[in-house]
Design an enzyme around this catalytic site. Sequence first.
Site, PDB file in Angstrom:
ATOM      1  N   GLY A 167       0.567  -1.099   0.051  1.00 43.07           N
ATOM      2  CA  GLY A 167       0.027  -0.032  -0.095  1.00 43.07           C
ATOM      3  C   GLY A 167       0.872   1.249   0.103  1.00 43.07           C
ATOM      4  O   GLY A 167       0.406   2.342   0.337  1.00 43.07           O
ATOM      5  N   GLY A 168       2.143   1.150  -0.320  1.00 42.18           N
ATOM      6  CA  GLY A 168       3.019   2.327  -0.236  1.00 42.18           C
ATOM      7  C   GLY A 168       3.510   2.802   0.826  1.00 42.18           C
ATOM      8  O   GLY A 168       4.246   3.709   0.892  1.00 42.18           O
ATOM      9  N   HIS A 211       2.342   0.058 -13.366  1.00 38.20           N
ATOM     10  CA  HIS A 211       2.113  -0.926 -12.265  1.00 38.20           C
ATOM     11  C   HIS A 211       0.650  -1.822 -12.927  1.00 38.20           C
ATOM     12  O   HIS A 211      -0.359  -1.426 -13.004  1.00 38.20           O
ATOM     13  CB  HIS A 211       1.600  -0.297 -11.244  1.00 38.20           C
ATOM     14  CG  HIS A 211       1.172  -1.312  -9.859  1.00 38.20           C
ATOM     15  ND1 HIS A 211       1.681  -1.036  -8.600  1.00 38.20           N
ATOM     16  CD2 HIS A 211       0.318  -2.209  -9.808  1.00 38.20           C
ATOM     17  CE1 HIS A 211       1.230  -2.116  -7.930  1.00 38.20           C
ATOM     18  NE2 HIS A 211       0.335  -3.121  -8.662  1.00 38.20           N
ATOM     19  N   HIS A 238       2.527   6.416  -3.925  1.00 34.28           N
ATOM     20  CA  HIS A 238       2.459   4.780  -4.142  1.00 34.28           C
ATOM     21  C   HIS A 238       1.098   4.353  -3.739  1.00 34.28           C
ATOM     22  O   HIS A 238       0.657   3.078  -3.403  1.00 34.28           O
ATOM     23  CB  HIS A 238       3.679   4.239  -3.521  1.00 34.28           C
ATOM     24  CG  HIS A 238       4.928   4.719  -3.707  1.00 34.28           C
ATOM     25  ND1 HIS A 238       5.362   4.515  -4.987  1.00 34.28           N
ATOM     26  CD2 HIS A 238       5.726   5.531  -2.926  1.00 34.28           C
ATOM     27  CE1 HIS A 238       6.664   5.302  -4.961  1.00 34.28           C
ATOM     28  NE2 HIS A 238       7.053   5.619  -3.948  1.00 34.28           N
ATOM     29  N   ARG A 300      -4.505 -12.008  -0.758  1.00 34.59           N
ATOM     30  CA  ARG A 300      -5.849 -11.580  -0.066  1.00 34.59           C
ATOM     31  C   ARG A 300      -6.532 -11.148  -1.324  1.00 34.59           C
ATOM     32  O   ARG A 300      -6.073 -10.782  -2.476  1.00 34.59           O
ATOM     33  CB  ARG A 300      -5.708 -10.600   0.776  1.00 34.59           C
ATOM     34  CG  ARG A 300      -4.883  -9.149   0.315  1.00 34.59           C
ATOM     35  CD  ARG A 300      -4.833  -8.286   1.496  1.00 34.59           C
ATOM     36  NE  ARG A 300      -3.935  -7.044   1.208  1.00 34.59           N
ATOM     37  CZ  ARG A 300      -4.045  -6.005   0.318  1.00 34.59           C
ATOM     38  NH1 ARG A 300      -5.211  -6.149  -0.499  1.00 34.59           N
ATOM     39  NH2 ARG A 300      -3.073  -5.170   0.187  1.00 34.59           N
TER      40      ARG A 300
END
Length: 672
Positions: A167-168, A211, A238, A300
Amino acid sequence: MTKTFSRILIANRGEIACRVIRTAQRMGIGTVAVYSDADAHALHVAMADEAVNIGPAPVTDSYLRADHIIAAALKTGAEAIHPGYGFLSENPGFVDAVVKAGLVFIGPSADSIRAMGLKDAAKRLMEKAGVPVVPGYHGEAQELVVLASKAREIGYPVLIKARAGGGGKGMRKVDDPNDFAESLGSARREAKSAFGDDRVLVEKYIAKPRHIEVQVFGDNHGNVVHLYERDCSLQRRHQKVIEEAPAPGITAEVRAAMTNAAVKAAQAINYSGAGTIEFIVDATEGLKPDRFWFMEMNTRLQVEHPVTEMITGLDLVEWQLRVAAGEKLPLTQKQIALNGHAIEARLYAEDPAKSFLPATGTLHHLAFPASVQDGAVRVETGVRAGDTISPFYDPMIAKLVVHGADRTAALAAMESALTQTEIAGTTTNAPFLTALIRHEGFAAGDVDTGLIDRDLAGLIVPVAIEAGSKELAILYASGLLKRPVLGDPWTALRGYSHNSALAYPVVLANGNNTVRYGVSVHGDERYAISGADTTTLLRVRHEPACWHVTGKGINLRAKTVAIPHGVAVLSRGAAATFNIADPFLLAEAAGSGGDRLTAPMPGLVKSVRVTVGDHVKKGQILLVLEAMKMEHTISAPHDGTIVEIASEGSQVKEKSSLVRFEEAASVDSTKN
């Protein structure tokens, strides 16, 4: 449709908890929600068949308490636990505890999570499996001198990344070797706070990266399939902002190479359940089958999974439930078709004009579009009108997801969905998202992860208040719009007096400044607003869904929504807020003296860089405030001397004093 479980517990909150509950209810499965004290009246609590309180508001005392969650599952007779995403979803210790308690974890095995949990170990594993990985240092040594040396060997710019999590968080780009130590310290602190692990790896920074990730799914019978790719290149710090599927400009050759690598990665760890293989792609010469590298695997369900559901017509949560119950994958690879294009935008309570600071507030008005002209729209949310965006959790309001026959139609559908969304009570990033959708490069499919940073100034231009919004707010405040217009002379001339039309007083307040207006009726649907030097004549008609205001230079269609001490005027996806003061009870606001920096939001003072008596320079970092899972640096606006500063580790409220200092000129004058 057969049941997989009789009852499940969702170990999460917000929109993902609501998302899981909807599918479970459709399948005839009972649901148990968990909630903190702050979420007692949350939407996911109301939707579930049963709900259990698991602790105070802080996540460390509630949503991260594995023992409380497992106890709630056993108490309510749940057979399985769905983790959602975030919190405990990728914690192998939690999975072990769930299984030990005799429950089913709706997700991969603890071993699979461990295999992919640390980025460096995962990349070594992928190299062995024949999956391409980005050049970098993934070793165990964590000393500054070692990491700095490796960064020089790799070649700047480099990317420092936390080994755990995603998650950056704990990620910093470093362009200059002189900045490496400071960036490393910041990345480590953030990683420690977010994941409890401050270890990092160092990788080559790709100049024009995209990405692109592949959704994979496995079962406990050895089957693994992919559900095509998603492009998540539009990122800020990010963090993903807008995601879409399929990836713009991808060829059949590149898709085959990437999806084959993703399936190979999942097979290498005997993966079961929903997972995502994330690749970084060098887009300097377009998409090439040999220019993508494995970054990490998210073990997940992803936040952006709805775009995959929109292009495949599948319900990934249903697949999760069936696989966890021991069933084989519902479809084979050849049976999974790709249809059209889907886009998801993350709608947050945050202020783009203030460096995207998270915002709080009560959602006095919240309305999403039921449909759009160019395609299908889907809204994933965990809040309702009247709910409060608190400082305790991620400030996401909703995910808007659209589907069109092609990318052009999907872009048009998203723009329509954003402009039809109405929110009053907090600042949102909706105008920023709309600007992104309209961005020429993004519309052409020319995207990379640096697009937002490069064009930020053009994307966060303050939204101009539409002509007529202030006038409509003044009319609303006068109370005249609330009175019925019946078409008879007594109603039409309700402001009549012998010498001139009666003026209703209105005062709009902005901080300590107030502006007085007079509003008078000049006939049916016609009004005059008088200010200091001007008078504006308007016609206001009530249409089925809005007010229509016309006058010189004004042609506005908008809604009015009452908010505490004011009114919000909603038009074309934007909300203009006006504070209304009682003209008969005006009081002068007390002034505030001194030279202070205040907290822009509630948070934790993570580190303090100066002490009382220190002489500081303009731009010098004074302290670091942690709020809503992000670090925010507070810097000196000018030279001066520190007089007071908040204590490290203290919890502060919004607008509370953080730093008080004297300007350099003021300090020098005392010496004369």
